[in-house]
Design a protein around this motif. Structure first.
Motif, PDB file in Angstrom:
ATOM      1  N   ILE A   1       0.838  -1.205   0.000  1.00 61.86           N
ATOM      2  CA  ILE A   1       0.000   0.000   0.000  1.00 61.86           C
ATOM      3  C   ILE A   1       0.873   1.254   0.000  1.00 61.86           C
ATOM      4  CG2 ILE A   1      -1.611   1.344   1.406  1.00 61.86           C
ATOM      5  CD1 ILE A   1      -2.948  -1.307   2.167  1.00 61.86           C
ATOM      6  N   ILE A   2       1.940   1.263   0.783  1.00 64.14           N
ATOM      7  CA  ILE A   2       2.837   2.419   0.819  1.00 64.14           C
ATOM      8  C   ILE A   2       3.503   2.631  -0.537  1.00 64.14           C
ATOM      9  CG2 ILE A   2       4.992   3.278   1.808  1.00 64.14           C
ATOM     10  CD1 ILE A   2       4.079   2.112   4.471  1.00 64.14           C
ATOM     11  N   ILE A   3       3.948   1.557  -1.166  1.00 58.05           N
ATOM     12  CA  ILE A   3       4.583   1.664  -2.481  1.00 58.05           C
ATOM     13  C   ILE A   3       3.589   2.203  -3.510  1.00 58.05           C
ATOM     14  CG2 ILE A   3       5.560   0.316  -4.375  1.00 58.05           C
ATOM     15  CD1 ILE A   3       6.864  -1.457  -2.216  1.00 58.05           C
ATOM     16  N   VAL A   4       2.363   1.707  -3.490  1.00 58.81           N
ATOM     17  CA  VAL A   4       1.337   2.175  -4.428  1.00 58.81           C
ATOM     18  C   VAL A   4       1.027   3.648  -4.191  1.00 58.81           C
ATOM     19  CG1 VAL A   4      -1.098   1.938  -5.048  1.00 58.81           C
ATOM     20  CG2 VAL A   4       0.332  -0.090  -4.859  1.00 58.81           C
ATOM     21  N   LEU A   5       0.923   4.058  -2.933  1.00 59.63           N
ATOM     22  CA  LEU A   5       0.646   5.459  -2.636  1.00 59.63           C
ATOM     23  C   LEU A   5       1.781   6.365  -3.088  1.00 59.63           C
ATOM     24  CD1 LEU A   5      -1.045   5.247   0.872  1.00 59.63           C
ATOM     25  CD2 LEU A   5      -2.131   5.781  -1.318  1.00 59.63           C
ATOM     26  N   VAL A   6       3.020   5.915  -2.938  1.00 62.74           N
ATOM     27  CA  VAL A   6       4.158   6.714  -3.394  1.00 62.74           C
ATOM     28  C   VAL A   6       4.137   6.846  -4.916  1.00 62.74           C
ATOM     29  CG1 VAL A   6       6.675   6.724  -3.607  1.00 62.74           C
ATOM     30  CG2 VAL A   6       5.622   6.280  -1.413  1.00 62.74           C
ATOM     31  N   VAL A   7       3.795   5.768  -5.600  1.00 56.27           N
ATOM     32  CA  VAL A   7       3.734   5.824  -7.059  1.00 56.27           C
ATOM     33  C   VAL A   7       2.596   6.735  -7.519  1.00 56.27           C
ATOM     34  CG1 VAL A   7       3.245   4.452  -9.118  1.00 56.27           C
ATOM     35  CG2 VAL A   7       4.854   3.611  -7.409  1.00 56.27           C
ATOM     36  N   LEU A   8       1.440   6.656  -6.841  1.00 58.57           N
ATOM     37  CA  LEU A   8       0.286   7.439  -7.270  1.00 58.57           C
ATOM     38  C   LEU A   8       0.404   8.916  -6.903  1.00 58.57           C
ATOM     39  CD1 LEU A   8      -2.708   5.075  -6.440  1.00 58.57           C
ATOM     40  CD2 LEU A   8      -1.788   5.623  -8.680  1.00 58.57           C
ATOM     41  N   PHE A   9       0.857   9.208  -5.704  1.00 55.82           N
ATOM     42  CA  PHE A   9       0.816  10.579  -5.204  1.00 55.82           C
ATOM     43  C   PHE A   9       2.180  11.242  -5.107  1.00 55.82           C
ATOM     44  CE2 PHE A   9      -2.955   8.571  -3.267  1.00 55.82           C
ATOM     45  CZ  PHE A   9      -3.922   9.351  -3.868  1.00 55.82           C
ATOM     46  N   GLY A  10       3.239  10.537  -5.396  1.00 64.22           N
ATOM     47  CA  GLY A  10       4.566  11.110  -5.265  1.00 64.22           C
ATOM     48  C   GLY A  10       5.052  11.010  -3.831  1.00 64.22           C
TER      49      GLY A  10
ATOM     50  N   SER B   1       6.823  13.254   2.903  1.00 63.95           N
ATOM     51  CA  SER B   1       7.448  14.430   3.513  1.00 63.95           C
ATOM     52  C   SER B   1       6.561  14.992   4.618  1.00 63.95           C
ATOM     53  CB  SER B   1       7.742  15.489   2.457  1.00 63.95           C
ATOM     54  OG  SER B   1       6.544  15.992   1.893  1.00 63.95           O
ATOM     55  N   ILE B   2       5.249  14.953   4.428  1.00 62.59           N
ATOM     56  CA  ILE B   2       4.328  15.395   5.476  1.00 62.59           C
ATOM     57  C   ILE B   2       4.434  14.466   6.682  1.00 62.59           C
ATOM     58  CG2 ILE B   2       1.887  15.652   6.076  1.00 62.59           C
ATOM     59  CD1 ILE B   2       1.433  16.584   3.182  1.00 62.59           C
ATOM     60  N   LEU B   3       4.485  13.169   6.440  1.00 55.03           N
ATOM     61  CA  LEU B   3       4.630  12.207   7.524  1.00 55.03           C
ATOM     62  C   LEU B   3       5.954  12.402   8.260  1.00 55.03           C
ATOM     63  CD1 LEU B   3       3.158   9.771   8.781  1.00 55.03           C
ATOM     64  CD2 LEU B   3       4.467   8.318   7.245  1.00 55.03           C
ATOM     65  N   GLY B   4       7.011  12.691   7.530  1.00 52.57           N
ATOM     66  CA  GLY B   4       8.299  12.973   8.150  1.00 52.57           C
ATOM     67  C   GLY B   4       8.243  14.209   9.028  1.00 52.57           C
ATOM     68  N   LYS B   5       7.518  15.244   8.586  1.00 50.35           N
ATOM     69  CA  LYS B   5       7.379  16.467   9.378  1.00 50.35           C
ATOM     70  C   LYS B   5       6.586  16.189  10.658  1.00 50.35           C
ATOM     71  CE  LYS B   5       8.606  20.084   8.352  1.00 50.35           C
ATOM     72  NZ  LYS B   5       9.851  20.791   8.692  1.00 50.35           N
ATOM     73  N   VAL B   6       5.541  15.360  10.562  1.00 53.46           N
ATOM     74  CA  VAL B   6       4.744  15.006  11.743  1.00 53.46           C
ATOM     75  C   VAL B   6       5.613  14.262  12.759  1.00 53.46           C
ATOM     76  CG1 VAL B   6       2.840  13.548  12.557  1.00 53.46           C
ATOM     77  CG2 VAL B   6       2.520  15.025  10.568  1.00 53.46           C
ATOM     78  N   PHE B   7       6.421  13.303  12.281  1.00 47.02           N
ATOM     79  CA  PHE B   7       7.296  12.579  13.198  1.00 47.02           C
ATOM     80  C   PHE B   7       8.362  13.495  13.781  1.00 47.02           C
ATOM     81  CE2 PHE B   7       5.883   8.534  11.088  1.00 47.02           C
ATOM     82  CZ  PHE B   7       5.310   8.014  12.228  1.00 47.02           C
ATOM     83  N   ASP B   8       8.792  14.506  13.014  1.00 47.16           N
ATOM     84  CA  ASP B   8       9.746  15.482  13.542  1.00 47.16           C
ATOM     85  C   ASP B   8       9.120  16.265  14.690  1.00 47.16           C
ATOM     86  OD1 ASP B   8      12.199  16.876  13.565  1.00 47.16           O
ATOM     87  OD2 ASP B   8      11.303  18.499  12.392  1.00 47.16           O
ATOM     88  N   TRP B   9       7.858  16.636  14.549  1.00 44.44           N
ATOM     89  CA  TRP B   9       7.158  17.339  15.636  1.00 44.44           C
ATOM     90  C   TRP B   9       7.027  16.445  16.866  1.00 44.44           C
ATOM     91  CZ3 TRP B   9       2.839  19.137  11.854  1.00 44.44           C
ATOM     92  CH2 TRP B   9       3.302  20.220  11.110  1.00 44.44           C
ATOM     93  N   PHE B  10       6.725  15.161  16.651  1.00 42.27           N
ATOM     94  CA  PHE B  10       6.665  14.225  17.781  1.00 42.27           C
ATOM     95  C   PHE B  10       8.022  14.126  18.473  1.00 42.27           C
ATOM     96  CE2 PHE B  10       2.833  12.013  15.849  1.00 42.27           C
ATOM     97  CZ  PHE B  10       1.990  12.435  16.852  1.00 42.27           C
ATOM     98  N   ALA B  11       9.105  14.096  17.682  1.00 39.38           N
ATOM     99  CA  ALA B  11      10.442  14.011  18.259  1.00 39.38           C
ATOM    100  C   ALA B  11      10.742  15.241  19.108  1.00 39.38           C
ATOM    101  CB  ALA B  11      11.486  13.848  17.151  1.00 39.38           C
TER     102      ALA B  11
END
Length: 53
Positions: free
Chosen positions: A10-19, A24-34
């Motif tokens: 599912i993650i691979i398909v989402l990356v292919v479909l949406f770029g 990057s948004i998920l990475g920013k959210v985890f950065d805020w959690f950190a």
């Protein structure tokens, strides 16, 4: 095992479909959690011991 494989697909398909912008948004959210966890750890470390064990 099968659940992790389906999640990876599912993650691979989402990356292919949406770029990569969702990642990057998920990475920013985890950065805020950190940042929040670092602040919490420093707030709870009032003796300066960083844990006994």
């Amino acid at each position: 095992m099968k659940k992790k494989f389906i999640l990876a697909i599912i993650i691979i398909v989402l990356v292919v479909l949406f770029g990569t912008w969702p990642l990057s948004i998920l990475g920013k959210v985890f950065d805020w959690f950190a940042i929040a966890f670092k602040w919490l750890a420093s707030a709870l470390n009032f003796f300066g011991w960083n844990g006994i064990l």
